[in-house]
Design a protein around this motif. Structure first.
Motif, PDB file in Angstrom:
ATOM      1  N   PHE A  26      -3.764  39.508  84.827  1.00 16.57           N
ATOM      2  CA  PHE A  26      -5.174  39.685  85.212  1.00 16.57           C
ATOM      3  C   PHE A  26      -5.173  40.689  86.352  1.00 16.57           C
ATOM      4  O   PHE A  26      -4.507  40.487  87.349  1.00 16.57           O
ATOM      5  N   PHE A  27      -5.949  41.740  86.224  1.00 19.37           N
ATOM      6  CA  PHE A  27      -6.088  42.675  87.344  1.00 19.37           C
ATOM      7  C   PHE A  27      -7.154  42.173  88.296  1.00 19.37           C
ATOM      8  O   PHE A  27      -8.223  41.813  87.902  1.00 19.37           O
ATOM      9  N   PHE A  81      -6.373  51.046  86.013  1.00 21.89           N
ATOM     10  CA  PHE A  81      -6.157  50.157  84.876  1.00 21.89           C
ATOM     11  C   PHE A  81      -5.437  50.912  83.763  1.00 21.89           C
ATOM     12  O   PHE A  81      -4.436  50.446  83.217  1.00 21.89           O
ATOM     13  N   TYR A  82      -5.938  52.098  83.439  1.00 22.84           N
ATOM     14  CA  TYR A  82      -5.334  52.893  82.375  1.00 22.84           C
ATOM     15  C   TYR A  82      -3.949  53.398  82.776  1.00 22.84           C
ATOM     16  O   TYR A  82      -3.056  53.523  81.931  1.00 22.84           O
ATOM     17  N   ALA A  83      -3.740  53.687  84.031  1.00 19.32           N
ATOM     18  CA  ALA A  83      -2.427  54.130  84.498  1.00 19.32           C
ATOM     19  C   ALA A  83      -1.392  53.036  84.279  1.00 19.32           C
ATOM     20  O   ALA A  83      -0.256  53.304  83.857  1.00 19.32           O
ATOM     21  N   THR A 120      -0.958  41.132  77.341  1.00 24.17           N
ATOM     22  CA  THR A 120      -2.422  41.134  77.290  1.00 24.17           C
ATOM     23  C   THR A 120      -2.944  41.389  78.694  1.00 24.17           C
ATOM     24  O   THR A 120      -2.525  40.742  79.652  1.00 24.17           O
ATOM     25  N   THR A 121      -3.842  42.349  78.833  1.00 23.44           N
ATOM     26  CA  THR A 121      -4.381  42.680  80.160  1.00 23.44           C
ATOM     27  C   THR A 121      -5.879  42.453  80.184  1.00 23.44           C
ATOM     28  O   THR A 121      -6.563  42.565  79.167  1.00 23.44           O
ATOM     29  N   ASP A 122      -6.367  42.106  81.346  1.00 20.97           N
ATOM     30  CA  ASP A 122      -7.794  41.936  81.546  1.00 20.97           C
ATOM     31  C   ASP A 122      -8.110  42.204  83.007  1.00 20.97           C
ATOM     32  O   ASP A 122      -7.199  42.357  83.827  1.00 20.97           O
ATOM     33  N   GLU A 123      -9.402  42.260  83.326  1.00 19.66           N
ATOM     34  CA  GLU A 123      -9.823  42.587  84.691  1.00 19.66           C
ATOM     35  C   GLU A 123     -10.686  41.479  85.252  1.00 19.66           C
ATOM     36  O   GLU A 123     -11.651  41.035  84.634  1.00 19.66           O
TER      37      GLU A 123
END
Length: 594
Positions: free
Chosen positions: A100-101, A111-113, A128-131
């Protein structure tokens, strides 16, 4: 504190909604990973998370164990790992699973980096990524923080503007919940960009008409006023921060304060009635207040004598619990005050305050230089610049005392404009040309760092005279009955940041302040926004002023704005990228700053 107070100040909005929104989104994210899981939390997110969702809440959503993210191998027996981190490439490299960011918040570019890094390492399909879009943390009824201490260094030293949109998004959230804002004032390049980012987001989003809770907004860059955060704080809350370090509205008092063999973590906010009554007081007035409070408490306890059984039962059920709580808080703040008094009454501290006040007033500059030299040689303080002869002498002494590694620190100070050596042919006033620069990593002489910068870049003495920042010293300043915001610095100095806010509100804009804004390279603006529904509502919300400090705000400035609000019938809400003080500002200049 005895002074004239307007009784018609409005009530503040309820900002607890911000915490509920952040908690609800975190719970939603946790539920996207059903089943038991271990949660790894980056160190500088642990205190903010504790204010949002306690351990019980996390356990209710199947978080089994909590760990601090460290730059070493991850040890866990769980099949599912969650990471709550800021999107830093260095941290990201150690993570392989579910993330989780929470960059407070994560910017799309960051985020994209990070996703690009995962792709480069061939594990994009395994993660799996999320914000977690957590923008604002209410620290108290009138203080909201973005918890971005790196904003100051990133933006003003390194020219990295990645957090500007974050500030704009925070404004957008406040506008959507508590707006519309009727007027927006600002000064500083970063403030202008944050305002423009916010307006872009407003145009992109859905427009709603509602009754506003906040009418006016004031945005100010930290580098507009670099003197104030480098002054020693002497109001109670500021002094607690300088000595004990308040973090996320909490402070850890040691055994010398708690009168036990253990330290204690204490929440400092308006719910602490003792703290709330002394937080804005000059420290010289605090002991008198606490002594009177103790006498009143003793009187309340003494009421027990002569009570019959019914009266005693009522006393125990209705009053005793509250009295015990007040007694505990009173003991705690008396212990903190005694601990601070031991440090404050030392000769070095008193000499430091005298030096700061002399520099502000432009007197006894040679004595100030001697004070700096003595403390460098004793390794009490760190230093920066002056007249060429004094500058080179002090710099050489400093590097001999602390090591050549600090050449990079000098470079950072110069880049920010805190370190200025007078060049041949420059003409400044005697005071401006001879004022010294002083870097203090712990307790002494912080003021001079910013002082010469302002003298060269924006003519501090002329600015001070025009705005009357340094009250006349021909009469005694009664700290028991403060007459202006200068009381927060013992009557020696009114914070430039707060004076600008006062002047703009009085003038309803920057008209008449053209010379002032020219001297501080302002990028000032004033914009009339949407109109509130109803004349009464508009008058009410117009007296609630949201002030956003981009680059940090001190507790002393918050105390000054509270004083101004009581005088003028306003209520100020301070939104800041982080709480700062002299030590934090100067630590951000060190080359080993993380």
């Amino acid at each position: 504190m005895a002074h004239s107070v307007r009784r018609d100040a409005p009530e503040l909005p309820d900002f607890s909604l911000l915490k509920r929104l952040a908690r609800d989104q975190l719970i939603y994210l946790l539920e996207q990973l059903p089943g038991k899981k271990d949660l790894f939390i980056e160190a500088d997110l642990m205190s903010p998370l504790d204010r949002i969702a306690n351990v019980t809440t996390l356990k209710e959503h199947e978080v089994d164990k909590l760990y601090k993210v460290e730059h070493k191998s991850i040890v866990s027996t769980s099949d599912q790992l969650c990471f709550l981190i800021r999107p830093r490439i260095q941290t990201f490299k150690i993570l392989l699973y579910f993330l989780f960011f929470s960059s407070f918040p994560c910017l799309p570019l960051q985020f994209y980096a990070c996703e690009t890094l995962l792709e480069e390492q061939g594990i994009i399909g395994d993660v799996t990524t999320d914000e977690w879009s957590f923008y604002l943390l209410p620290l108290d009824d009138d203080i909201i923080s973005l918890e971005l201490p790196e904003f100051f260094r990133d933006n003003f030293l390194e020219g990295d503007q990645r957090w500007v949109r974050t500030a704009g998004s925070a404004l957008h959230l406040l506008h959507s919940l508590y707006g519309p804002f009727s007027k927006v004032y600002g000064i500083g390049r970063c403030s202008k960009m944050a305002y423009e980012s916010w307006r872009e987001q407003v145009k992109e989003g859905e427009q709603r008409v509602r009754q506003a809770d906040i009418g006016n907004v004031f945005l100010i860059d930290r580098d507009v006023d670099l003197v104030t955060p480098l002054c020693s704080q002497v109001v109670y809350e500021g002094l607690v921060d300088d000595i004990f370090r308040i973090k996320c509205g909490c402070v850890e008092f040691g055994p010398d304060v708690t009168s036990s063999d253990k330290s204690m973590k204490v929440m400092l906010n308006s719910q602490d009635k003792v703290f709330n009554e002394i937080r804005n007081e000059h420290f010289s007035q605090v002991f008198g207040f606490l002594s009177q409070k103790a006498r009143n408490l003793q009187t309340a306890y003494d009421k027990r004598s002569g009570m019959d059984i019914k009266q005693m039962k009522t006393f125990v059920s209705e009053e005793l619990k509250g009295l015990k709580k007040e007694h505990r808080l009173l003991s705690l703040h008396i212990g903190a005050s005694e601990s601070m008094m031991k440090k404050k009454t030392k000769q070095d501290f008193q000499e430091m305050l005298k030096t700061e006040h002399s520099l502000l007033e432009g007197f006894e500059i040679r004595e100030c230089i001697s004070f700096i030299e003595e403390h460098i040689n004793r390794q009490v303080i760190l230093f920066s610049g002056l007249l060429p002869k004094d500058y080179r002498s002090l710099k050489a002494q400093y590097l001999q005392s602390y090591g050549v590694d600090h050449l990079l620190t000098f470079s950072n100070l110069k880049q920010l404009g805190l370190l200025v050596e007078q060049q041949p042919g420059e003409t400044l006033t005697v005071m401006e040309s001879r004022v010294g620069k002083l870097v203090n990593d712990k307790t002494a002489g912080k003021l001079t760092d910013a002082f010469s910068s302002l003298a060269k870049k924006s003519n501090f003495r002329a600015l001070s005279r025009r705005l009357n920042l340094v009250p006349k010293s021909d009469e005694e300043y009664d700290l028991r009955v403060p007459r202006d915001m200068a009381y927060i610095f013992s009557g020696a100095y009114i914070p430039l940041s707060c004076k600008l806010i006062e002047q703009v509100l009085e003038r309803d804009g920057w008209t008449g302040l053209e010379e002032v804004t020219r001297m501080i390279n302002g990028h000032e603006f004033a914009v009339t926004g949407e109109t509130c529904k109803g004349d009464h509502a508009e008058q009410f919300s117009a007296r609630i002023i949201l002030v956003m400090f981009l680059g940090g705000c001190t507790y002393s400035e918050i105390s000054a704005l509270r004083f101004l609000g009581k005088e003028k019938g306003y209520k100020f809400v301070v939104v800041t990228t982080a709480i700062t003080n002299s030590a934090r500002v100067l630590e951000s200049m060190l080359d080993n700053h993380a």
